[in-house]
Design a protein around this motif. Structure first.
Motif, PDB file in Angstrom:
ATOM      1  N   THR A  25      -8.811 -30.612 102.062  1.00  0.00           N
ATOM      2  CA  THR A  25     -10.204 -30.860 101.723  1.00  0.00           C
ATOM      3  C   THR A  25     -10.379 -31.798 100.533  1.00  0.00           C
ATOM      4  O   THR A  25     -11.498 -32.096 100.156  1.00  0.00           O
TER       5      THR A  25
ATOM      6  N   LYS B  33     -17.190 -28.577  95.959  1.00  0.00           N
ATOM      7  CA  LYS B  33     -16.917 -28.455  97.395  1.00  0.00           C
ATOM      8  C   LYS B  33     -17.357 -27.108  97.925  1.00  0.00           C
ATOM      9  O   LYS B  33     -17.708 -26.982  99.075  1.00  0.00           O
TER      10      LYS B  33
ATOM     11  N   THR C 239     -15.953 -28.656 102.141  1.00  0.00           N
ATOM     12  CA  THR C 239     -17.249 -29.120 102.605  1.00  0.00           C
ATOM     13  C   THR C 239     -17.053 -30.307 103.530  1.00  0.00           C
ATOM     14  O   THR C 239     -16.014 -30.961 103.504  1.00  0.00           O
ATOM     15  N   ARG C 240     -18.055 -30.558 104.334  1.00  0.00           N
ATOM     16  CA  ARG C 240     -18.030 -31.736 105.205  1.00  0.00           C
ATOM     17  C   ARG C 240     -18.998 -32.813 104.692  1.00  0.00           C
ATOM     18  O   ARG C 240     -19.267 -33.787 105.374  1.00  0.00           O
ATOM     19  N   ASP C 241     -19.500 -32.612 103.488  1.00  0.00           N
ATOM     20  CA  ASP C 241     -20.406 -33.584 102.871  1.00  0.00           C
ATOM     21  C   ASP C 241     -19.627 -34.871 102.598  1.00  0.00           C
ATOM     22  O   ASP C 241     -18.612 -34.855 101.902  1.00  0.00           O
ATOM     23  N   PRO C 242     -20.073 -36.013 103.129  1.00  0.00           N
ATOM     24  CA  PRO C 242     -19.318 -37.261 102.937  1.00  0.00           C
ATOM     25  C   PRO C 242     -19.264 -37.715 101.478  1.00  0.00           C
ATOM     26  O   PRO C 242     -18.374 -38.467 101.094  1.00  0.00           O
ATOM     27  N   ARG C 243     -20.202 -37.259 100.625  1.00  0.00           N
ATOM     28  CA  ARG C 243     -20.186 -37.655  99.209  1.00  0.00           C
ATOM     29  C   ARG C 243     -19.068 -36.975  98.440  1.00  0.00           C
ATOM     30  O   ARG C 243     -18.699 -37.414  97.362  1.00  0.00           O
ATOM     31  N   SER C 244     -18.526 -35.888  98.985  1.00  0.00           N
ATOM     32  CA  SER C 244     -17.589 -35.057  98.235  1.00  0.00           C
ATOM     33  C   SER C 244     -16.306 -35.773  97.842  1.00  0.00           C
ATOM     34  O   SER C 244     -15.825 -35.601  96.733  1.00  0.00           O
ATOM     35  N   ASN C 245     -15.757 -36.563  98.711  1.00  0.00           N
ATOM     36  CA  ASN C 245     -14.449 -37.170  98.454  1.00  0.00           C
ATOM     37  C   ASN C 245     -14.534 -38.658  98.163  1.00  0.00           C
ATOM     38  O   ASN C 245     -13.674 -39.431  98.561  1.00  0.00           O
ATOM     39  N   THR C 246     -15.568 -39.061  97.459  1.00  0.00           N
ATOM     40  CA  THR C 246     -15.703 -40.458  97.070  1.00  0.00           C
ATOM     41  C   THR C 246     -15.208 -40.639  95.640  1.00  0.00           C
ATOM     42  O   THR C 246     -15.070 -39.674  94.881  1.00  0.00           O
TER      43      THR C 246
ATOM     44  N   THR D 154     -27.090 -38.616  94.323  1.00  0.00           N
ATOM     45  CA  THR D 154     -25.781 -39.161  94.672  1.00  0.00           C
ATOM     46  C   THR D 154     -24.988 -39.325  93.383  1.00  0.00           C
ATOM     47  O   THR D 154     -25.556 -39.658  92.335  1.00  0.00           O
TER      48      THR D 154
ATOM     49  N   GLU E  89     -18.500 -46.337  94.026  1.00  0.00           N
ATOM     50  CA  GLU E  89     -17.684 -45.941  95.177  1.00  0.00           C
ATOM     51  C   GLU E  89     -16.393 -46.742  95.283  1.00  0.00           C
ATOM     52  O   GLU E  89     -15.457 -46.329  95.962  1.00  0.00           O
TER      53      GLU E  89
END
Length: 164
Positions: free
Chosen positions: A44, A83, A88-95, A130, A148
């Motif tokens: 994750t 997380k 989590t599946r939130d795309p912002r999480s792993n930026t 964000t 990003e």
């Protein structure tokens, strides 16, 4: 008259006889150990490309600098938007904007003291914000906005007067 635990007013009655089994049989299934398939672990954390951006931005040293004063090797990505349990599946999480490269001691302190972490931008409450729009106190650069692409820009140049 006091009763002992073994004395009863009425005797126990059984309504149905207990089922009789065959007992332990040689080669029976009760004696065989079940083959358990190992559970696959879902990774994750940030992907390797984002970790490379964090390493380039931090030069391998802790970006938080709370405990170590920036003198410890960075080993953990510290998520600004948490997380949660199980990921989590939130795309912002792993930026790169949502993660700070930190040493273990500073990362632990950020997780243990939420009020200070939210005040310094090390943590962001879940919602519509964000990570690129929320300034963070960076150990080396001061108040910055993270982007990003793994870069940063000074928050003092872009912030309205009176805000960090």
């Amino acid at each position: 008259m006091k009763r002992t635990p073994l004395e009863r007013k009425t005797p126990l009655r059984t309504t149905a006889p207990m089922a009789r089994g065959k007992g332990l049989q040689p080669g029976g299934t009760a004696l065989k150990r079940a083959v358990v398939k190992p559970k696959s672990v879902r990774r994750t954390g940030p992907p390797p490309a984002v970790m490379a951006l964090l390493a380039a931005r931090s030069a391998g040293w802790c970006e938080l600098g709370i405990v170590c004063l920036g003198n410890a090797p960075a080993v953990d990505p510290s998520h600004r938007i948490a997380k949660g349990m199980g990921g989590t599946r939130d795309p912002r999480s792993n930026t790169a904007a949502n993660n700070l490269h930190s040493c273990r001691a500073c990362h632990d302190l950020v997780e243990r003291s939420p009020a200070e972490s939210y005040a310094n931008g090390w943590k962001i409450r879940r919602g519509n914000a964000t990570p690129a729009d929320v300034p963070v106190r960076h150990w080396v650069h001061g108040w910055v906005y993270l982007d990003e692409a793994g870069g940063w820009r000074s928050a003092l140049e872009y912030a309205p007067e009176g805000e960090p």
